[in-house]
Motif scaffolding. Sequence first.
Motif, PDB file in Angstrom:
ATOM      1  N   GLU A   1       0.353   1.055  -6.110  1.00 44.24           N
ATOM      2  CA  GLU A   1       0.014   0.008  -5.157  1.00 44.24           C
ATOM      3  C   GLU A   1       0.417  -1.285  -5.865  1.00 44.24           C
ATOM      4  O   GLU A   1      -0.039  -1.454  -7.164  1.00 44.24           O
ATOM      5  CB  GLU A   1      -1.168   0.209  -4.522  1.00 44.24           C
TER       6      GLU A   1
ATOM      7  N   ARG B   1      -4.175  -5.263  -7.200  1.00 46.21           N
ATOM      8  CA  ARG B   1      -4.226  -3.343  -7.124  1.00 46.21           C
ATOM      9  C   ARG B   1      -3.488  -3.067  -8.310  1.00 46.21           C
ATOM     10  O   ARG B   1      -3.681  -3.679  -9.486  1.00 46.21           O
ATOM     11  CB  ARG B   1      -3.090  -3.377  -5.724  1.00 46.21           C
TER      12      ARG B   1
ATOM     13  N   ARG C   1       0.884  -1.125   0.207  1.00 49.59           N
ATOM     14  CA  ARG C   1       0.115  -0.114   0.030  1.00 49.59           C
ATOM     15  C   ARG C   1       0.760   1.372  -0.191  1.00 49.59           C
ATOM     16  O   ARG C   1       0.274   2.365  -0.151  1.00 49.59           O
ATOM     17  CB  ARG C   1      -0.993   0.022   1.196  1.00 49.59           C
TER      18      ARG C   1
END
Lengths: 339, 339
Positions: B299, B335, B294
């Motif tokens: 990400e 992500r 993160r």
Amino acid sequence: MQKRISQREIARLANVRQETVSAVLNPNSRGNTRVSAESRERILRIAAEHNYRPNLQARILRGDSGSNLIGVLINARISQFFYDLLLPLEVELRKRHRRMIIGQLGNDAAEAESVLQNFIDYNLDGVIVLHHDISDGRRLFNHYLPLLPETVFLEVPPGVSGAAAVSIDFANGVREAVAHLAAGGRRRIALCMNDLRFLSMQMRLEGYRRGLEEAGRPFDESLIFIREPRPDYTFAELISDAVDLLAVRGKADAVIAGNDEWALALLREMNRRGLPVPGKVALVGYGNILNICRSTTPELTSIHHGMEELAAKLAAALEKPGTRFPPVLSHLVVRQSSI
Amino acid sequence: MQKRISQREIARLANVRQETVSAVLNPNSRGNTRVSAESRERILRIAAEHNYRPNLQARILRGDSGSNLIGVLINARISQFFYDLLLPLEVELRKRHRRMIIGQLGNDAAEAESVLQNFIDYNLDGVIVLHHDISDGRRLFNHYLPLLPETVFLEVPPGVSGAAAVSIDFANGVREAVAHLAAGGRRRIALCMNDLRFLSMQMRLEGYRRGLEEAGRPFDESLIFIREPRPDYTFAELISDAVDLLAVRGKADAVIAGNDEWALALLREMNRRGLPVPGKVALVGYGNILNICRSTTPELTSIHHGMEELAAKLAAALEKPGTRFPPVLSHLVVRQSSI
């Protein structure tokens, strides 16, 4: 699992009386039994062959031994901090031939009570309380402290007395950060963090004030942003407001964040708004969580607690009740985001 | 610390015989003592007032109780993985009224031996071996397994038999990653990881092959980079070579890394060389270390182990020796870096 060999069985195999075996194998034996060198050697050889180990429970009951167990109270759900401290602490306790039992607390008093009762049952040699922000904690700790063995708190909770404590100087690292930013030519240094309920946050503010004073800079209310996310005020809204008030309207050219997660969110929001870090605004986190600080672009300057030092002091405090250790100083770790 | 009240003292205060107190307070009491309702009530009231707790050591010695202690062997110095598993495991053990004692191993056999001896002394009810990559581990575990209580391994080490085990299917997440990248139109999907000494790495390669097969893509040797940093070949050199061979010469448009730290280093090196992620090259890590995944921009897509599921199975395996659990599947977490 093999059954453990007893002293009685060793006596039978060595063809001696049980008292003789006891005299050889119990280090604190108080008897007057005389043992020949030959018997002693035979007993020790048989004990080794059968992997004899003294019965720790029996020795604890007789008062010949402590349990060498140290209970450690944590709450890993709320912070990486506990993770980072736990394993250095295990290393320190092991150096002292002590082993760690973990008690994980939520903030529920009944759950905490059952962990504390359980700690009493294990005849622990000590308790280290890393987490104590639980509802009704004051009553709970005041009730249980007299029943627990030597107890050391990481920061004693307000209203609790009679326990040793090790503390962290959260202010020093922030003071160093202000000095570093001022030396780098930053003129408007802001502070952005959550509320002042906790001593750790109050100390950050104190370090900030001290740093400004030492750098000969005025304290400017408009460069302080202290808020807490709430159900009706999300973390994203809070971060957006912080960038707005501090970097846009307040023209801050440096921001010190209350922790690394906040610094990461501030970095993203400033990028989104075309406020490059460190070009336009320098950024400093707190906590020095390596996985965060080394993953961001630019890498994040942060403030370090000294986990090894903290662990060593907590372990030492168990053995030296009443000793007052000076607090563990926090320190600045400079990376790309502030230069 | 207050002295604990004994059954003898309760008997004195309640003006009854000690056998009567024992009959009331020892749940597994085998005597035939009859106790009047009035005496029972008085004994329980006095016990509660003085915070009486049964003596666990005495109960363990009598065989009335296990210790409820579970030893857990880890090596947190080598991987965040142990941190991430430890606390879910504590939660699972606590549900079963068991408490965790931590034994931290390096890769030194003598150190490991002293931890195992110590575990025997504590009359543990079970041992969970999360880390066993120690020198001479095979001899050590084969010697100690018969002396330890119920033992569960996370992946049984080669050459060790007679213990329960829980395993992870490292292949599945990699297979899912290949499917995801192929579905997103990536045509040259590379694999970049450290050597094949460990089963966990062999399984990643197997998952990669399976994924390609299912997507109808050929297996291309030039898209595989398997190396280990050495004293004379730094991690930075390795990463630079990987980008060179895979993304530049090999024209890979996607790279699956052996772990998140490698993915982070690849991301930086590709940025430095003007190979934007995910624009030019999609990137997938392994481990799903949230602080890393993160914190990067973009990400990081990664592969997740399911720590809660793993912890639940390890705790359950202690209670159901001999049960064969299906392996815990790894899964892809998508992500920005791969879309």
